[in-house]
Design a protein around this motif. Structure first.
Motif, mmCIF file in Angstrom:
data_model
loop_
_atom_site.group_PDB
_atom_site.id
_atom_site.type_symbol
_atom_site.label_atom_id
_atom_site.label_comp_id
_atom_site.label_asym_id
_atom_site.label_seq_id
_atom_site.Cartn_x
_atom_site.Cartn_y
_atom_site.Cartn_z
ATOM 1 N N LEU A 101 8.119 6.777 -16.492
ATOM 2 C CA LEU A 101 8.929 5.224 -17.029
ATOM 3 C C LEU A 101 8.308 4.146 -16.748
ATOM 4 N N LEU A 102 7.200 4.301 -15.983
ATOM 5 C CA LEU A 102 6.463 2.568 -16.888
ATOM 6 C C LEU A 102 7.127 2.328 -17.935
ATOM 7 N N LEU A 103 6.162 2.821 -18.534
ATOM 8 C CA LEU A 103 5.470 3.188 -20.168
ATOM 9 C C LEU A 103 6.961 3.492 -20.973
ATOM 10 N N LEU A 104 7.872 3.916 -20.718
ATOM 11 C CA LEU A 104 8.810 3.904 -21.340
ATOM 12 C C LEU A 104 9.570 2.354 -21.025
ATOM 13 N N LEU A 105 9.486 1.550 -19.724
ATOM 14 C CA LEU A 105 10.207 0.517 -19.432
ATOM 15 C C LEU A 105 9.363 -0.362 -21.420
ATOM 16 N N LYS A 106 8.152 -0.098 -20.658
ATOM 17 C CA LYS A 106 7.218 -1.792 -20.983
ATOM 18 C C LYS A 106 8.063 -0.719 -23.336
ATOM 19 N N ALA A 107 8.746 -0.303 -23.378
ATOM 20 C CA ALA A 107 8.770 0.580 -24.639
ATOM 21 C C ALA A 107 10.115 -0.279 -25.158
ATOM 22 N N VAL A 108 11.393 -0.337 -23.824
ATOM 23 C CA VAL A 108 12.442 -0.332 -23.813
ATOM 24 C C VAL A 108 12.149 -1.946 -24.167
ATOM 25 N N LEU A 109 11.811 -2.933 -23.092
ATOM 26 C CA LEU A 109 11.776 -4.279 -22.694
ATOM 27 C C LEU A 109 11.186 -4.894 -24.016
ATOM 28 N N GLY A 110 9.920 -4.025 -24.574
ATOM 29 C CA GLY A 110 8.937 -4.301 -26.162
ATOM 30 C C GLY A 110 10.664 -4.311 -27.463
ATOM 31 N N GLY A 111 11.522 -4.368 -27.254
ATOM 32 C CA GLY A 111 12.341 -4.557 -28.152
ATOM 33 C C GLY A 111 12.916 -2.973 -28.822
ATOM 34 N N ASP A 112 11.579 -2.018 -28.416
ATOM 35 C CA ASP A 112 12.686 -0.638 -28.879
ATOM 36 C C ASP A 112 13.789 0.048 -27.959
ATOM 37 N N GLU A 113 15.111 -0.213 -28.086
ATOM 38 C CA GLU A 113 16.489 0.227 -28.071
ATOM 39 C C GLU A 113 16.722 1.117 -28.638
ATOM 40 N N SER A 114 15.978 2.126 -28.833
ATOM 41 C CA SER A 114 16.195 3.189 -29.883
ATOM 42 C C SER A 114 17.750 4.503 -28.334
ATOM 43 N N GLU A 115 18.190 5.002 -29.436
ATOM 44 C CA GLU A 115 19.267 5.611 -28.619
ATOM 45 C C GLU A 115 18.288 7.204 -27.408
ATOM 46 N N THR A 116 17.080 7.422 -27.613
ATOM 47 C CA THR A 116 16.469 8.282 -27.215
ATOM 48 C C THR A 116 15.527 7.717 -26.016
ATOM 49 N N LEU A 117 14.900 7.154 -26.319
ATOM 50 C CA LEU A 117 14.479 5.607 -25.215
ATOM 51 C C LEU A 117 15.051 5.496 -24.094
ATOM 52 N N ARG A 118 16.378 5.610 -25.035
ATOM 53 C CA ARG A 118 17.730 5.066 -23.750
ATOM 54 C C ARG A 118 17.789 6.083 -22.712
ATOM 55 N N GLU A 119 17.963 7.208 -23.270
ATOM 56 C CA GLU A 119 18.482 8.501 -22.901
ATOM 57 C C GLU A 119 17.085 9.396 -22.042
ATOM 58 N N THR A 120 16.622 8.819 -22.459
ATOM 59 C CA THR A 120 14.994 9.246 -21.227
ATOM 60 C C THR A 120 15.121 8.185 -20.320
ATOM 61 N N LEU A 121 14.870 7.166 -20.536
ATOM 62 C CA LEU A 121 14.538 6.577 -19.384
ATOM 63 C C LEU A 121 15.692 6.249 -18.355
ATOM 64 N N LEU A 122 17.157 6.724 -18.570
ATOM 65 C CA LEU A 122 18.148 7.125 -17.754
ATOM 66 C C LEU A 122 17.542 8.270 -16.895
#
Length: 341
Positions: A101-122
Motif C-alpha cells: 500500500l505504501l509503495l502504491l501511495l508513493k507512486a500516486v503521490l509522485g504523480g502517477d494517477e493512472s486508472e490501474t493504480l487508483r483502482e488497486t490502491l482503493l
C-alpha cells in the motif's frame, strides 16, 4: 525488477492448488472409499485443516495403515499450534499488505494517477481496513482457551494465503508495467517517471506538482461505488457483531463442568437463520470492495472461488457439529446462506 510479477504467478499456483484441494475435500463420504489411498489420505488432511479448531482425527489412525507414509501422515495430522496463533495471520497481512500500500501511495503521490493504480490502491486500502479490524478482534474480542489448537498444516497454508492475497489486486499493475516494458518494482518506486499503465485510458488530473490523494480516489465515484462501499462496511459490521456474539458465550467460561460442553449455542440477530454468519459476512465484504475497486478479473475470480469453497466447507462442518452436539439446535438454521446453504 520482476518480484511483483513473480508474486502474482506464485499466487495463481497457490490458489489453483487450493481449489484442487477443495474439490477433493468436497467428495462425498460415500464415495471416499472408492478413491485411491493417497487421495483418501490427502482428503482427510484437508478436512482436518478446513475444520477450524479441529486437529488430529484419531479415528483415522487405524484406517491409515502402519507403513512409513502412514506414520508421516499421522505426524502431519497430529502436529498443531495454539489457536491464539490465528493472530499471526493478521500481523502478517497488516505488515505485508501495508508495505504494498505504501509503495502504491508513493507512486500516486509522485504523480502517477493512472486508472490501474487508483483502482488497486482503493482495493488495498479496503483490505488494510479489514485486516486491521481482524487484528484488533484477535486481541480485544476473541477468547481462545488454553486448550484450543489448530492444525499446523492449515496454519501454514493460512500464512501463505495472506502472503499472496495482495497479489490478486496487484496483478493489473504487474501486467500493465510488463506491457510497457518496465519492471514493476522500478515503476512503483519511480512513480510517473517510468510511465503509467493504462496511459491511453487515463490522463493526469494535475497540472503540476503531486496530486491530492482523496480526489484521486474519489474520481468517478458514483451510486454503484456507494452501494459497494456500503456492502463492504455492512460485511465488516456484521462479521464484527458475529464475532462479539461468539466471544460472549465463552466469557467467564474457563473449564467446562463435568459432563457439560464448554460451548453453547450462539443466539442473536445474525445467528437467527444461519450457523456461521461471520463466514457469510466475509464473502459479502470481499464482493463489496472488489467491485468497489472494479477489480474483477481472472485472479480475483480465482480468489473468490477459493474463499467461498473454503468458508462453505468450514461452515458445513460447523453446522454438522452444532447439530450433533446440541440436540435442541434450531432446525430452521442454515449453515451459511439462509434458504440456499
Amino acid at each position: 525488477m520482476h518480484s511483483l510479477a513473480l508474486l502474482v504467478r506464485l499466487a495463481r499456483w497457490y490458489y489453483a492448488l487450493c481449489l484442487a484441494g477443495g474439490c477433493l475435500a468436497l467428495v462425498p463420504d460415500r464415495l471416499n472409499a472408492g478413491l485411491p489411498r493417497l487421495a483418501r489420505v490427502a482428503r482427510k488432511v484437508l478436512l482436518n485443516s478446513v475444520g477450524r479448531g479441529r486437529t488430529y482425527d484419531e479415528d483415522f489412525e487405524g484406517a491409515s495403515g502402519s507403513g512409513r507414509l502412514s506414520r508421516f501422515v499421522r505426524s502431519v495430522l497430529s502436529a498443531s499450534v495454539p489457536k491464539r496463533w490465528f493472530s499471526h495471520f493478521y500481523h502478517l497481512a497488516f505488515c505485508w499488505n501495508g508495505a504494498w500500500l505504501l509503495l502504491l501511495l508513493k507512486a500516486v503521490l509522485g504523480g502517477d494517477e493512472s486508472e490501474t493504480l487508483r483502482e488497486t490502491l482503493l482495493a488495498l486500502i479496503c483490505l488494510q481496513v479489514h485486516v486491521s479490524r481482524r487484528l484488533y478482534e484477535n486481541y480485544f474480542v476473541h477468547i481462545h482457551s488454553n486448550e484450543a489448537r489448530m492444525q499446523l498444516f492449515g496454519y501454514s497454508f493460512g500464512l501463505l494465503y495472506y502472503v499472496f492475497l495482495p497479489a490478486n489486486f496487484l496483478s493489473p499493475v504487474a501486467a500493465a508495467f510488463e506491457a510497457a516494458g518496465a519492471g514493476a518494482g522500478a515503476a512503483l518506486g519511480d512513480g510517473a517517471a517510468t510511465g503509467s499503465p493504462r496511459s491511453s485510458d487515463a490522463t493526469s488530473m494535475m497540472s503540476g506538482g503531486p496530486p491530492s490523494l482523496l480526489p484521486t480516489l474519489l474520481d468517478g465515484f458514483g451510486a454503484r461505488q456507494g452501494l459497494c462501499l456500503a456492502l463492504f462496511i455492512f460485511g465488516n459490521v456484521m462479521q464484527y457483531q458475529s464475532h462479539c456474539t461468539l466471544a460472549s458465550i465463552r466469557k467467564g467460561g474457563g473449564q467446562a463442568a463435568p459432563g457439560k460442553s464448554k460451548y453453547s449455542v450462539p443466539q442473536g440477530l445474525w445467528f437467527t437463520h444461519c450457523s456461521s454468519p461471520h463466514y457469510l459476512a466475509e464473502i459479502l465484504l470481499y464482493v463489496g470492495f472488489i467491485t468497489l475497486s472494479t477489480g474483477w478479473g481472472a485472479d480475483t475470480l480465482l480468489l473468490m472461488t477459493m474463499v467461498v469453497m473454503n468458508l462453505g466447507l468450514s461452515a458445513g462442518m460447523t453446522h454438522q457439529w452444532y447439530k450433533a452436539t446440541f440436540k435442541t439446535y434450531p432446525k430452521a438454521r442454515w449453515a451459511m446462506v439462509p434458504l440456499i446453504y
